[in-house]
Design a protein around this motif. Sequence first.
Motif, PDB file in Angstrom:
ATOM      1  N   LEU A  53      20.626  62.294  27.793  1.00  0.00           N
ATOM      2  CA  LEU A  53      19.777  61.993  28.946  1.00  0.00           C
ATOM      3  C   LEU A  53      20.301  60.789  29.720  1.00  0.00           C
ATOM      4  O   LEU A  53      20.357  60.811  30.957  1.00  0.00           O
ATOM      5  N   TYR A  54      20.680  59.747  29.017  1.00  0.00           N
ATOM      6  CA  TYR A  54      21.182  58.561  29.717  1.00  0.00           C
ATOM      7  C   TYR A  54      22.513  58.848  30.412  1.00  0.00           C
ATOM      8  O   TYR A  54      22.782  58.319  31.503  1.00  0.00           O
ATOM      9  N   ALA A  55      23.353  59.679  29.802  1.00  0.00           N
ATOM     10  CA  ALA A  55      24.616  60.034  30.442  1.00  0.00           C
ATOM     11  C   ALA A  55      24.372  60.736  31.777  1.00  0.00           C
ATOM     12  O   ALA A  55      25.018  60.427  32.792  1.00  0.00           O
ATOM     13  N   VAL A  56      23.425  61.659  31.800  1.00  0.00           N
ATOM     14  CA  VAL A  56      23.113  62.374  33.038  1.00  0.00           C
ATOM     15  C   VAL A  56      22.402  61.451  34.026  1.00  0.00           C
ATOM     16  O   VAL A  56      22.663  61.480  35.230  1.00  0.00           O
ATOM     17  N   ALA A  57      21.494  60.605  33.523  1.00  0.00           N
ATOM     18  CA  ALA A  57      20.746  59.707  34.403  1.00  0.00           C
ATOM     19  C   ALA A  57      21.672  58.756  35.155  1.00  0.00           C
ATOM     20  O   ALA A  57      21.509  58.545  36.370  1.00  0.00           O
TER      21      ALA A  57
END
Length: 207
Positions: A53-57
């Motif tokens: 999630l953080y990678a995409v965010a």
Amino acid sequence: MAPYDVKRERKECYAPKNTAWAIVDVPEQQFIALDGAGDPNTAPAYTEAVAALYAVAYTLKFAAKRTAGGDFVVAPLEGLWWADTPEAFTSGAKDTWSWTMLIGMPSWITKEMIEDAGQAALVKKKLPAISRVRHLTLHEGRSAQVLHIGSYDDEAPVLHELHHTYLAAQRLRPTGLHHEIYLSDPRRTAPEKLRTVLRQPVESVDP
């Protein structure tokens, strides 16, 4: 102009001060989301989901700078939690928990942008869980909400009060999934100082 920050723009939802249960109206919001199950303290799937999630965010954050909406501050991690029985939460049976982890997105981030960011992040980070990140729209509406200060394991009495005292006194019943917003970084914050928003969508009980 300062980057969009949901904690500033929606203080009633992301920066509440009440440490006793209160009612709030939660507007519709969009998220990137990833589903899973198991103990968040030990299940590899949970750690992988948060990393994805953080990678995409952050990929979306940098892409947003080129849009009319502009830059934004990456929102806090959130989670929707459920189990076959409510007692799984008050008893701490974490292996039986299911969850959808979330990071909120500004209104100008489109589903297509999320898909493009997922593809770019997958190439760069090579985390298989990124391929399961999805777009989610959530409108919780009327909800009971409280700011919990303390460790995650100390939430059980607060949730017991909600389901056994507060809702009955207000003639309300739960309608959606238990929702948590993690305002503190557990890697850098002492357990007794963790700040977590606890939320439960509700509706009135018919007279």
